[in-house]
Design a protein around this motif. Structure first.
Motif, PDB file in Angstrom:
ATOM      1  N   GLN A  76       0.827  -1.208   0.000  1.00 63.51           N
ATOM      2  CA  GLN A  76       0.000   0.000   0.000  1.00 63.51           C
ATOM      3  C   GLN A  76       0.863   1.260   0.000  1.00 63.51           C
ATOM      4  OE1 GLN A  76      -2.272  -1.049   3.518  1.00 63.51           O
ATOM      5  NE2 GLN A  76      -4.157  -1.292   2.304  1.00 63.51           N
ATOM      6  N   LYS A  77       1.942   1.239   0.742  1.00 67.41           N
ATOM      7  CA  LYS A  77       2.846   2.387   0.765  1.00 67.41           C
ATOM      8  C   LYS A  77       3.482   2.603  -0.604  1.00 67.41           C
ATOM      9  CE  LYS A  77       3.982   1.912   5.684  1.00 67.41           C
ATOM     10  NZ  LYS A  77       5.024   1.558   6.676  1.00 67.41           N
ATOM     11  N   ALA A  78       3.818   1.515  -1.262  1.00 66.32           N
ATOM     12  CA  ALA A  78       4.442   1.616  -2.584  1.00 66.32           C
ATOM     13  C   ALA A  78       3.482   2.207  -3.606  1.00 66.32           C
ATOM     14  CB  ALA A  78       4.925   0.244  -3.038  1.00 66.32           C
ATOM     15  N   ALA A  79       2.188   1.878  -3.481  1.00 66.31           N
ATOM     16  CA  ALA A  79       1.184   2.385  -4.424  1.00 66.31           C
ATOM     17  C   ALA A  79       0.838   3.846  -4.154  1.00 66.31           C
ATOM     18  CB  ALA A  79      -0.070   1.526  -4.358  1.00 66.31           C
ATOM     19  N   GLY A  80       0.857   4.245  -2.879  1.00 62.32           N
ATOM     20  CA  GLY A  80       0.541   5.620  -2.522  1.00 62.32           C
ATOM     21  C   GLY A  80      -0.860   5.777  -1.954  1.00 62.32           C
ATOM     22  N   VAL A  81      -1.160   6.990  -1.519  1.00 59.09           N
ATOM     23  CA  VAL A  81      -2.445   7.273  -0.866  1.00 59.09           C
ATOM     24  C   VAL A  81      -3.153   8.409  -1.589  1.00 59.09           C
ATOM     25  CG1 VAL A  81      -1.617   6.507   1.388  1.00 59.09           C
ATOM     26  CG2 VAL A  81      -1.420   8.926   0.760  1.00 59.09           C
ATOM     27  N   TYR A  84     -14.706  11.722  -6.877  1.00 59.32           N
ATOM     28  CA  TYR A  84     -13.623  11.608  -7.867  1.00 59.32           C
ATOM     29  C   TYR A  84     -12.383  10.975  -7.254  1.00 59.32           C
ATOM     30  CZ  TYR A  84     -10.568  12.867 -11.765  1.00 59.32           C
ATOM     31  OH  TYR A  84      -9.690  12.820 -12.828  1.00 59.32           O
ATOM     32  N   ALA A  85     -12.110  11.300  -5.986  1.00 62.01           N
ATOM     33  CA  ALA A  85     -10.955  10.697  -5.309  1.00 62.01           C
ATOM     34  C   ALA A  85     -11.097   9.181  -5.227  1.00 62.01           C
ATOM     35  CB  ALA A  85     -10.801  11.290  -3.911  1.00 62.01           C
ATOM     36  N   LYS A  86     -12.292   8.707  -4.951  1.00 61.10           N
ATOM     37  CA  LYS A  86     -12.501   7.255  -4.866  1.00 61.10           C
ATOM     38  C   LYS A  86     -12.428   6.602  -6.241  1.00 61.10           C
ATOM     39  CE  LYS A  86     -14.969   7.405  -0.486  1.00 61.10           C
ATOM     40  NZ  LYS A  86     -16.221   7.204   0.253  1.00 61.10           N
ATOM     41  N   GLN A  87     -12.799   7.355  -7.274  1.00 63.25           N
ATOM     42  CA  GLN A  87     -12.632   6.837  -8.636  1.00 63.25           C
ATOM     43  C   GLN A  87     -11.143   6.660  -8.952  1.00 63.25           C
ATOM     44  OE1 GLN A  87     -14.645   9.096 -11.756  1.00 63.25           O
ATOM     45  NE2 GLN A  87     -13.034   8.561 -13.224  1.00 63.25           N
ATOM     46  N   LEU A  88     -10.338   7.667  -8.628  1.00 64.02           N
ATOM     47  CA  LEU A  88      -8.887   7.565  -8.845  1.00 64.02           C
ATOM     48  C   LEU A  88      -8.276   6.456  -7.990  1.00 64.02           C
ATOM     49  CD1 LEU A  88      -7.817  11.341  -8.967  1.00 64.02           C
ATOM     50  CD2 LEU A  88      -8.169   9.779 -10.892  1.00 64.02           C
ATOM     51  N   MET A  89      -8.803   6.289  -6.788  1.00 66.39           N
ATOM     52  CA  MET A  89      -8.327   5.223  -5.904  1.00 66.39           C
ATOM     53  C   MET A  89      -8.463   3.863  -6.592  1.00 66.39           C
ATOM     54  SD  MET A  89     -10.137   3.884  -2.386  1.00 66.39           S
ATOM     55  CE  MET A  89     -11.511   3.251  -3.373  1.00 66.39           C
ATOM     56  N   ARG A  90      -9.636   3.618  -7.176  1.00 68.95           N
ATOM     57  CA  ARG A  90      -9.871   2.331  -7.839  1.00 68.95           C
ATOM     58  C   ARG A  90      -9.004   2.185  -9.089  1.00 68.95           C
ATOM     59  NH1 ARG A  90     -15.139   3.826  -6.141  1.00 68.95           N
ATOM     60  NH2 ARG A  90     -15.546   4.854  -8.128  1.00 68.95           N
ATOM     61  N   GLU A  91      -8.892   3.262  -9.863  1.00 67.57           N
ATOM     62  CA  GLU A  91      -8.137   3.204 -11.115  1.00 67.57           C
ATOM     63  C   GLU A  91      -6.637   3.014 -10.893  1.00 67.57           C
ATOM     64  OE1 GLU A  91     -11.132   6.200 -13.660  1.00 67.57           O
ATOM     65  OE2 GLU A  91      -9.128   6.861 -13.051  1.00 67.57           O
ATOM     66  N   GLN A  92      -6.106   3.602  -9.821  1.00 64.69           N
ATOM     67  CA  GLN A  92      -4.660   3.595  -9.621  1.00 64.69           C
ATOM     68  C   GLN A  92      -4.203   2.703  -8.468  1.00 64.69           C
ATOM     69  OE1 GLN A  92      -2.856   7.530  -9.660  1.00 64.69           O
ATOM     70  NE2 GLN A  92      -4.524   8.369 -10.916  1.00 64.69           N
ATOM     71  N   GLY A  93      -5.138   2.019  -7.816  1.00 69.64           N
ATOM     72  CA  GLY A  93      -4.761   1.125  -6.727  1.00 69.64           C
ATOM     73  C   GLY A  93      -4.242   1.842  -5.500  1.00 69.64           C
ATOM     74  N   LEU A  94      -4.751   3.053  -5.243  1.00 73.26           N
ATOM     75  CA  LEU A  94      -4.308   3.852  -4.107  1.00 73.26           C
ATOM     76  C   LEU A  94      -5.111   3.504  -2.851  1.00 73.26           C
ATOM     77  CD1 LEU A  94      -4.283   7.257  -6.039  1.00 73.26           C
ATOM     78  CD2 LEU A  94      -2.295   5.812  -5.553  1.00 73.26           C
TER      79      LEU A  94
END
Length: 509
Positions: A68-73, A132-142
């Motif tokens: 999770q740290k490697a993917a980012g927040v 939108y933040a949750k959309q980016l979360m799903r798309e980028q694995g954050l």
């Protein structure tokens, strides 16, 4: 309750001091003297990002897995939580994306960028940014870092209570905590109630953003259809599920306060500390003052969390303007006096030689009567204000008390003298326009060409939203279409058609 135990356990073990400071608990001597109680301020405004939010953000992020740290927040925030996540990410050396509404003032955007986070501007309000933040979360694995509805975040805020226990060995009689989404009060209550069960925990909300107050009264979470934005750091339409669960067990009562009372509390904090709180940061102090005034208590030990100081300098003018009203040291009235030479002098004499007039607004209307908007210095609070109204009425004046009238305080005192004889079909509304290019054009372009703007007054206090008073001539047969237009705009609005300030100073009737 299992959640309470887990929050307490996590609060005892989380290493928040990797990023946070142990803030002082300070006696407020002037406020204590004024209120006849011992008042202590927990100075979370002294954190590196000027609010408590980095505690909860780091408490969550430090427990992320290596993957999770490697993917980012990622987080959605217009202010304090954004800076908390950004600073925590910088400390941990991980990527952070913060989605902020397009209306976010540049000072807050730049503060997040300086901490090394990537800022994405999206939407006009927090809810759109969060989606939108949750959309980016799903798309980028954050990993999404929630500002309040997370037990680790709540535990991070609970470390404030652990510090209070060390700094004040004897229990407080009452502890006052501001409430937005509920993470702060949940963390503090979960810890304090375990050690000091007799300490009364009181949550404080702005009266136009009272989601926890309504939720506790209903025994279930509610969604407010609209929230006021003055205390923007605590403007949340629905409290978090986990904070609400804790509040049901640990919060003793809620108090709501007005904008004027918040402004007065900002001044109180300044006078004791020489620091300027943001509106949400002074909520707890405003609630403490109201509690003392309503209950008449004395010789108690009272604590309040000063939760943040992230405020644009330009807002200070508006705050100073409202402070005297919040302290009941100023009252504003609409008064009819005779339209003749010497009437103003006679009015001042009738007020009393020692009475200070703070403002006087007047415009000629006819040769019989003059309607004036007057501000008067007071010292005895609400009772003196009412006595003054009664005194003037006994002398034959027609008086309308405007001290609690938002239309009067936001607009009329800057717009007096606009009555237009014969103006037909006028509808008057107060709006909150998003502070972004195109907001006014959007308002105008959606309006029917058959409706005429008859009044427009705009004020901005360097917030994300500007305050606008609009009059529009709309024939009765178009009323349904006009209501649909208002709903389509999605700008918060309030009808002022029946407001006595509009009737007295602006209406043609």
């Amino acid at each position: 309750m299992a959640l309470l135990e887990q929050v307490l356990k996590n609060a005892l073990t989380v290493p928040v001091y990797d990023v946070a400071e142990e803030t002082p608990l300070e006696l407020a001597p002037l406020l204590s003297q004024k209120l006849l109680n011992q008042v202590w301020l927990k100075r979370e405004d002294l954190q590196p990002v000027f609010s408590f939010k980095l505690r909860g953000a780091y408490a969550k992020m430090v427990k992320l897995t290596p993957a999770q740290k490697a993917a980012g927040v990622i987080a959605a925030s217009a202010g304090n939580h954004a800076q908390g996540v950004a600073l925590s990410a910088k400390k941990m050396g991980i990527k952070a994306i913060i989605v902020m509404p397009q209306t976010t003032p540049p000072i807050k955007v730049n503060a997040v960028k300086r901490l090394g986070a990537e800022v994405v501007l999206h939407g006009e309000a927090f809810d759109e940014a969060a989606v939108y933040a949750k959309q980016l979360m799903r798309e980028q694995g954050l990993t999404f870092i929630h500002p309040y509805d997370d037990e680790d975040v709540i535990a991070g805020q609970g470390t404030i209570a652990l510090e209070i226990l060390r700094q004040h060995p004897t229990p407080f009689d009452v502890m006052f905590v501001c409430v937005g989404g509920g993470g702060l009060i949940a963390g503090i209550a979960a810890v304090l109630k375990k050690i000091w069960p007799k300490t009364r925990i009181v949550g404080v909300e702005a009266e136009d953003a009272a989601s926890m107050t309504q939720a506790l009264a209903a025994k279930e979470r509610v969604v407010l259809p609209q929230v006021g934005l003055f205390a923007d750091g605590a403007a949340v339409a629905q409290v978090g599920e986990k904070p609400f669960e804790i509040a049901l067990h640990c919060v003793d009562e809620m108090i709501t306060v007005t904008t004027d009372e918040i402004c007065a509390a900002i001044k109180d904090v300044f006078e004791d500390t020489r620091a300027i709180s943001e509106p949400a940061g002074a909520l707890a102090v405003a609630g403490l003052k109201k509690f003392v005034q309503q209950r008449g208590v004395s010789n108690l030990s009272l604590g309040a969390i000063v939760s943040g100081a992230n405020m644009n300098f330009d807002r200070l003018h508006h705050i100073a303007e409202r402070t005297e009203l919040g302290e009941k040291r100023e009252a504003i009235f609409a008064v009819k006096i005779k339209e003749e030479p010497g009437s103003f002098k006679r009015f001042c004499e009738d007020l009393g030689a020692q009475r200070v007039i703070t403002e006087f607004n007047y415009r000629y209307a006819d040769d019989q009567e003059a309607l004036v908007f007057v501000g008067v210095r007071t010292a005895g609070g609400y009772a003196e204000q009412q006595q003054l109204v009664q005194h003037l009425r006994e002398l034959g004046y027609e008086v309308e008390d405007m001290s609690d009238n938002e239309l009067a305080k936001l607009h009329l005192r800057h717009l007096v003298g606009g009555r237009v004889p014969g103006l037909m079909d006028e509808k008057v509304y107060r709006f909150e326009f998003p502070e972004r290019p195109g907001a006014l054009l959007n308002f105008l372009s959606r309006m029917s060409v058959e409706w005429n703007i008859s009044l427009f007054h705009y004020r901005n206090h360097s917030d994300a939203f500007g305050r606008v008073l609009v009059g529009v001539q709309v024939p009765d047969q178009h009323h349904a279409d006009f209501e649909a237009y208002l709903d389509c705009l999605k700008y918060p609005y309030t009808s002022e058609q029946d407001n006595p300030g509009y009737r007295l100073f602006l209406s043609s009737k």
